[in-house]
Design a protein around this motif. Structure first.
Motif, PDB file in Angstrom:
ATOM      1  N   PHE A  40       0.839  -1.191   0.000  1.00 49.15           N
ATOM      2  CA  PHE A  40       0.000   0.000   0.000  1.00 49.15           C
ATOM      3  C   PHE A  40       0.883   1.254   0.000  1.00 49.15           C
ATOM      4  O   PHE A  40       0.678   2.187  -0.772  1.00 49.15           O
ATOM      5  N   GLU A  41       1.896   1.256   0.847  1.00 46.04           N
ATOM      6  CA  GLU A  41       2.807   2.410   0.912  1.00 46.04           C
ATOM      7  C   GLU A  41       3.529   2.591  -0.416  1.00 46.04           C
ATOM      8  O   GLU A  41       3.660   3.702  -0.917  1.00 46.04           O
ATOM      9  N   GLY A  52       8.487  10.603  -0.480  1.00 40.70           N
ATOM     10  CA  GLY A  52       9.015  11.631   0.414  1.00 40.70           C
ATOM     11  C   GLY A  52       8.175  11.811   1.680  1.00 40.70           C
ATOM     12  O   GLY A  52       8.614  12.431   2.632  1.00 40.70           O
ATOM     13  N   TRP A  53       6.933  11.246   1.674  1.00 41.07           N
ATOM     14  CA  TRP A  53       6.039  11.433   2.811  1.00 41.07           C
ATOM     15  C   TRP A  53       6.247  10.426   3.920  1.00 41.07           C
ATOM     16  O   TRP A  53       5.688  10.530   4.986  1.00 41.07           O
TER      17      TRP A  53
END
Ligand code: MG
Length: 333
Positions: free
Chosen positions: A322-323, A330-331
């Motif tokens: 999911f990531e 960058g988050w």
């Protein structure tokens, strides 16, 4: 006489007339040369224990999503507890303990990440629906190793029919079906107390009187009741009073933990994650891994294969994917 033949002869001598003797198994779809050491059901147990889906159970949710504490159950420890309860009952009733163990170890192989919330999401998203018991069967018949585990008919029947609505054709399968409920009811209460969601004193007095005043006593009451009432019977049963108390306690757990409790607060997030992953792989089948692309090439429906891929994920792997797919690099910090 080989060791296996000796074991088979011993089974015929000591097991109850209601047991399935391994020498009388209806066999496998692809016949195998008999093992000199192990009966057919011992062999099935080993095939399940050594498969990758079994190891992945370690990182799949039982009730608490990706639990951080070391003492919470996972799908793997749940499976081991079911196996232990079921074997105790099978041995006491002189039924086939090896068959019972094989069914128990295989029963949840097809479970999704994020427990039943993952299962419900896939069920809603697909036309043909998704049920974890059918997926467990698909794991052992098709997915593992690319051609399934080639298990005996009795083990596959027990896996397919372990849900409440199922009707296993063997008593060993009936034991696992009941042991699953006995195990999860008790260990989920234990985990809920550990997590501070409920206390022992929140459990209504009626259940504590009938079943026992702690997790340990309740587990013992239920197991003993099944054994005492199923002795020399052609089915696995409980006494009406204890069965009713168990069902009512299960209902109480649904109201206070499974549906209404804090453990479910994270469930909405898990649901969205499964929905987004499902949508992504329906739009981008080329991003599936090699084994699943192979299933597509063989003509399997895309929806089916995407379900195979997602249901095989552990909680951690689903979060990682999911990531990777939805969170800008960058988050992450
Ligand atoms: Mg289970």
């Amino acid at each position: 006489m080989s060791i296996r033949e000796e074991l088979e002869a011993r089974e015929k001598e000591i097991l109850s007339p209601f047991a399935v003797c391994s020498a009388n198994s209806a066999g496998r779809d692809k016949p195998l040369k008999p093992c000199p050491l192990r009966t057919e059901f011992q062999r099935d147990r080993d095939r399940i224990l050594h498969c990758k889906s079994f190891r992945r159970l370690k990182f799949k949710t039982q009730v608490f999503i990706a639990p951080e504490g070391d003492h919470y159950r996972t799908r793997l420890t749940h499976t081991l507890e079911v196996s232990q309860v079921a074997r105790t009952i099978a041995r006491a009733l002189r039924l086939n303990e090896d068959l019972t163990e094989a069914i128990a170890l295989g029963h949840d192989l097809g479970h999704t990440p994020f427990g039943h919330s993952g299962e419900r999401s896939l069920n809603r998203l697909t036309q043909s629906g998704f049920r974890h018991n059918e997926q467990s069967l698909r794991v052992v018949e098709v997915l593992e190793g690319g051609e399934g585990l080639n298990l005996t008919k009795e083990v596959r029947d027990g896996i397919r029919n372990h849900r409440t609505s199922g009707r296993p054709s063997t008593l060993e399968g009936q034991i696992v079906r009941l042991s699953d409920k006995i195990a999860y009811l008790n260990h989920d209460i234990d985990d809920s107390i550990r997590a501070g969601l409920i206390t022992e004193n929140d459990i209504p007095e009626d259940f504590r009187k009938t079943l026992g005043a702690n997790v340990h006593d309740r587990l013992g009451t239920l197991i003993r009741d099944v054994i005492m009432h199923s002795l020399d019977e052609d089915r696995i049963i409980m006494s009406p009073g204890i069965e009713e108390a168990m069902q009512d306690l299960r209902k109480w757990m649904f109201e206070h933990v499974y549906i209404g409790g804090k453990a479910k607060e994270e469930e909405g997030k898990a649901k969205s994650m499964i929905e987004l992953l499902f949508g992504y792989y329906m739009d981008h089948p080329e991003r599936l891994t090699k084994d699943y692309l192979h299933l597509l090439e063989q003509g399997e429906a895309q929806e089916r294969v995407v379900c195979d891929y997602i249901s095989g994920m552990t909680d951690n792997y689903a979060i990682e994917k999911f990531e990777e797919l939805f969170v800008p690099a960058g988050w992450k910090f």
